[in-house]
Design a protein around this motif. Structure first.
Motif, mmCIF file in Angstrom:
data_model
loop_
_atom_site.group_PDB
_atom_site.id
_atom_site.type_symbol
_atom_site.label_atom_id
_atom_site.label_comp_id
_atom_site.label_asym_id
_atom_site.label_seq_id
_atom_site.Cartn_x
_atom_site.Cartn_y
_atom_site.Cartn_z
ATOM 1 N N GLY A 157 -56.178 -5.587 3.669
ATOM 2 C CA GLY A 157 -56.918 -4.789 4.570
ATOM 3 C C GLY A 157 -58.242 -5.511 5.272
ATOM 4 O O GLY A 157 -58.218 -6.195 6.225
ATOM 5 N N GLU A 158 -59.254 -5.245 4.627
ATOM 6 C CA GLU A 158 -60.662 -5.576 4.929
ATOM 7 C C GLU A 158 -60.623 -7.229 5.082
ATOM 8 O O GLU A 158 -61.185 -7.715 5.883
ATOM 9 C CB GLU A 158 -61.637 -4.989 3.933
ATOM 10 N N LEU B 199 -59.127 -8.438 8.300
ATOM 11 C CA LEU B 199 -59.409 -7.937 9.515
ATOM 12 C C LEU B 199 -59.818 -8.977 10.529
ATOM 13 O O LEU B 199 -59.389 -8.801 11.774
ATOM 14 C CB LEU B 199 -60.776 -7.124 9.217
ATOM 15 N N LEU C 242 -56.697 -9.871 12.264
ATOM 16 C CA LEU C 242 -56.130 -8.956 13.151
ATOM 17 C C LEU C 242 -57.249 -8.975 14.416
ATOM 18 O O LEU C 242 -56.894 -8.653 15.536
ATOM 19 C CB LEU C 242 -56.337 -7.680 12.144
ATOM 20 N N LEU C 243 -58.729 -8.958 14.225
ATOM 21 C CA LEU C 243 -59.341 -8.854 15.439
ATOM 22 C C LEU C 243 -59.076 -10.139 16.352
ATOM 23 O O LEU C 243 -59.196 -9.918 17.593
ATOM 24 C CB LEU C 243 -60.653 -9.010 14.972
ATOM 25 N N VAL D 122 -62.135 3.081 9.160
ATOM 26 C CA VAL D 122 -63.538 3.071 9.844
ATOM 27 C C VAL D 122 -64.508 3.999 9.592
ATOM 28 O O VAL D 122 -64.217 5.029 9.943
ATOM 29 C CB VAL D 122 -63.025 3.000 11.205
ATOM 30 N N VAL E 55 -53.843 -1.310 9.214
ATOM 31 C CA VAL E 55 -53.733 -1.969 10.610
ATOM 32 C C VAL E 55 -53.412 -1.022 11.853
ATOM 33 O O VAL E 55 -54.055 -1.107 12.935
ATOM 34 C CB VAL E 55 -52.393 -2.950 10.638
ATOM 35 N N HIS F 56 -56.611 0.825 13.319
ATOM 36 C CA HIS F 56 -57.548 -0.188 13.889
ATOM 37 C C HIS F 56 -56.974 -0.532 15.337
ATOM 38 O O HIS F 56 -57.515 -0.675 16.217
ATOM 39 C CB HIS F 56 -57.403 -1.423 13.001
#
Length: 221
Positions: free
Chosen positions: A59-60, A63, A66-67, A131, A175, A178
């Motif tokens: 997860g975090e 990120l 993923l970004l 978020v 995911v 987001h």
């Protein structure tokens, strides 16, 4: 299926690496092999297969990866914007208990992990929002793609596939939430698909399924 909208769709795809209880993630194999597989089959008219990335099952902690995937999709969209191309972010994840495929309608703003992710994060007791600026953990984001239409088309091709309204509360949902948020902000579309283990549906059939899914997505334009 539809006659309106952009004439070309660009699809960027992600899968996941291994995680607790799943030592070999089928989506990693699918995504790593997808470009070569599609080149042999010849891409459907109106489809451009963009980036194919395998994400850490986290997860975090994952990120930034993923970004980076999101930003790459944006940069390509900007470069191609004058040509009227639609961008779809397609995410593949495994449901180890499933016997068929599931097209996910939505994601929830809640991360309640049943086990640690691959970065050691385990939000459980506090039921963390994916978020925090989106408010309540009950906040839902839905895909703008026609899930039932996609399911019907794939079912007609002979696949065991169904719509789903529950992507879980683990990394897949994290995911997807987001991605749906990012897609809405950047005039894209997002879709998450759960696949079974290769023990339930073999690798070749799953590769054919994803190829068929890409064909259906292209036909939506």
């Amino acid at each position: 299926m539809g006659s309106e909208g952009p004439s070309v769709v660009v699809v960027h795809v992600t899968g996941f690496k291994k995680f607790h209880g799943v030592s070999e993630n089928p989506t990693e194999t699918i995504v790593r092999n997808l470009k070569g597989f599609m080149q042999k089959k010849e891409l459907p008219e109106g489809l451009i297969l963009g980036s194919c990335n395998v994400l850490e099952t986290a997860g975090e902690g994952a990120l930034p990866q993923l970004l980076e995937f999101f930003q790459h999709a944006v940069s390509e969209k900007v470069n191609e914007s004058l040509n009227g191309k639609q961008t779809i972010l397609l995410h593949l994840g495994v449901n180890s208990g499933a016997m068929g495929f599931a097209i996910e309608n939505q994601a929830v703003n809640e991360a309640t992990f049943c086990c640690q992710d691959e970065k050691g994060w385990k939000p459980q007791v506090n039921r963390v929002p994916v978020v925090s600026s989106d408010g309540s953990i009950s906040t839902v984001r839905e895909t703008s793609l026609p899930v039932n239409e996609i399911v019907k088309a794939l079912s007609n091709m002979g696949y065991d596939v169904m719509p789903s309204y529950d992507a879980g509360r683990f990394v897949c949902n994290f995911v997807y939430y987001h991605s749906l948020r990012f897609a809405e902000q950047n005039r894209m579309k997002s879709l998450f698909v759960h696949v079974p283990l290769f023990l339930s549906i073999d690798e070749e059939t799953q590769m054919e399924f994803v190829a068929s899914l890409l064909k259906v997505l292209a036909s939506l334009n």
